[in-house]
Design an enzyme around this catalytic site. Structure first.
Site, mmCIF file in Angstrom:
data_model
loop_
_atom_site.group_PDB
_atom_site.id
_atom_site.type_symbol
_atom_site.label_atom_id
_atom_site.label_comp_id
_atom_site.label_asym_id
_atom_site.label_seq_id
_atom_site.Cartn_x
_atom_site.Cartn_y
_atom_site.Cartn_z
ATOM 1 C CG HIS A 1 -5.689 -1.901 8.743
ATOM 2 N ND1 HIS A 1 -5.824 -0.686 9.400
ATOM 3 C CD2 HIS A 1 -4.360 -2.054 8.544
ATOM 4 C CE1 HIS A 1 -4.631 -0.159 9.576
ATOM 5 N NE2 HIS A 1 -3.717 -0.964 9.073
ATOM 6 C CD GLU B 1 -8.619 1.323 7.693
ATOM 7 O OE1 GLU B 1 -8.542 0.379 8.502
ATOM 8 O OE2 GLU B 1 -8.197 2.462 7.950
ATOM 9 C CG ASN C 1 -8.736 -1.067 11.966
ATOM 10 O OD1 ASN C 1 -7.819 -1.732 11.494
ATOM 11 N ND2 ASN C 1 -9.212 0.013 11.372
ATOM 12 C CG ASP D 1 -0.268 -0.397 2.511
ATOM 13 O OD1 ASP D 1 0.975 -0.430 2.551
ATOM 14 O OD2 ASP D 1 -0.972 -0.662 3.495
HETATM 15 C C1 GLP Z 1 -0.167 0.332 8.588
HETATM 16 C C2 GLP Z 1 -0.073 -0.495 7.305
HETATM 17 C C3 GLP Z 1 -0.243 -1.950 7.585
HETATM 18 C C4 GLP Z 1 0.357 -2.301 8.938
HETATM 19 C C5 GLP Z 1 -0.437 -1.636 10.026
HETATM 20 C C6 GLP Z 1 0.141 -1.792 11.406
HETATM 21 O O1 GLP Z 1 -0.729 1.545 8.448
HETATM 22 N N1 GLP Z 1 -0.891 -0.082 6.228
HETATM 23 O O2 GLP Z 1 0.328 -2.713 6.522
HETATM 24 O O3 GLP Z 1 0.357 -3.675 9.144
HETATM 25 O O4 GLP Z 1 -0.748 -0.296 9.719
HETATM 26 O O5 GLP Z 1 1.227 -0.959 11.631
HETATM 27 P P1 GLP Z 1 2.269 -1.179 12.812
HETATM 28 O O6 GLP Z 1 3.108 -2.344 12.404
HETATM 29 O O7 GLP Z 1 3.072 0.095 12.856
HETATM 30 O O8 GLP Z 1 1.493 -1.432 14.032
#
Ligand code: GLP
Length: 241
Positions: free
Chosen positions: A138, A143, A136, A67
């Site tokens: 995702h 989402e 959440n 992404d």
């Molecule tokens: C991000 C990404 C995800 C990631 C998630 C958790 O915004 N789009 O791919 O797994 O949120 O992030 P973190 O690893 O910093 O908790």
């Protein structure tokens, strides 16, 4: 689904690197799906260490990231392209031309999204997908929603995600409201998936992923239908299983 629980995130990350190394061994052309966020950072450090030590070769690896924020180009320090260059690509022998991150700055996001899916398809799909998980539930930036979206698409980020990610920006208002993300089709077609989750803040999402209904309100729950998923968790993330 295989669930492995480790004492530390470092141990889990070494195990993740080991899975990637075994999958890459002797594979030649290899398509690696990559994630951003703080979770995979120790994994990327371990991959870079093995590459430097001559144990792991990225010369034939083609990478596809999940992404990107809409509106941030690769020179923006909070863009996922910048993150990947900084945390992985600049530290391994991957050909920069073989690293792909969706573009969030093109004039036609729909066309860019289709082209991204077609490129992955032309590579024969993703061999191994690395995932984190949002608080959440995702994955990528898919989402919670009333449906699972198959293809790469533009999403409105939820308040929960904006709150979680504001730590990387100066002000909450600076967090982009939209992102472009690989859809569930691309993720589910990956031959192998590893998902890493660390900390108590992920415990509810991990529980919903493993024990909940397959429900687009917890996007990660679709992984229950994938035949080769390994969860690499620390104790806190596994505490509600
Ligand atoms: C991000 C990404 C995800 C990631 C998630 C958790 O915004 N789009 O791919 O797994 O949120 O992030 P973190 O690893 O910093 O908790």
């Amino acid at each position: 689904m295989e669930i492995k629980v480790f004492e530390t995130m470092q141990d889990a990350s070494v195990a993740g690197a080991e899975i990637i190394a075994s999958a890459m061994k002797g594979a030649g052309h290899f398509v690696l799906g990559l994630a951003t966020g703080s979770t995979p950072v120790p994994l990327y450090r371990e991959l870079a260490r093995r590459n430097k030590g001559g144990e792991l070769d990225f010369a034939s690896v083609h990478s596809y990231n999940l992404d990107e924020y809409v509106g941030l180009d690769g020179s923006h320090p909070q863009s996922f392209r910048y993150f990947m260059d900084d945390n992985l690509f600049h530290h391994i022998n991957i050909d920069p031309a073989n690293t792909h991150v969706p573009s969030g700055t093109g004039g036609d996001h729909e066309a860019d999204a289709r082209a991204y899916d077609e490129m992955i398809e032309a590579e024969g799909g993703i061999d191994l997908q690395v995932l984190g998980i949002g608080n959440n539930g995702h994955i990528g930036f898919n989402e919670p929603d009333s449906v699972f979206h198959a293809g790469t698409h533009v999403v409105d980020l939820t308040d929960s995600t904006i709150d979680a990610n504001k730590r990387f920006f100066e002000r909450r208002e600076d967090v982009p409201r939209h992102a472009i993300t690989l859809g569930m089709g691309g993720i589910m077609r990956a031959k192998k998936v590893i998902l890493l989750a660390f900390g108590a803040v992920k415990a509810d999402a991990v529980r919903a992923l493993v024990k909940g209904e397959v429900d687009p309100q917890c996007p990660a729950s679709i992984l229950q239908l994938h035949r080769d998923v390994t969860l690499l968790l620390d104790r806190a993330a596994a505490s509600k299983l």
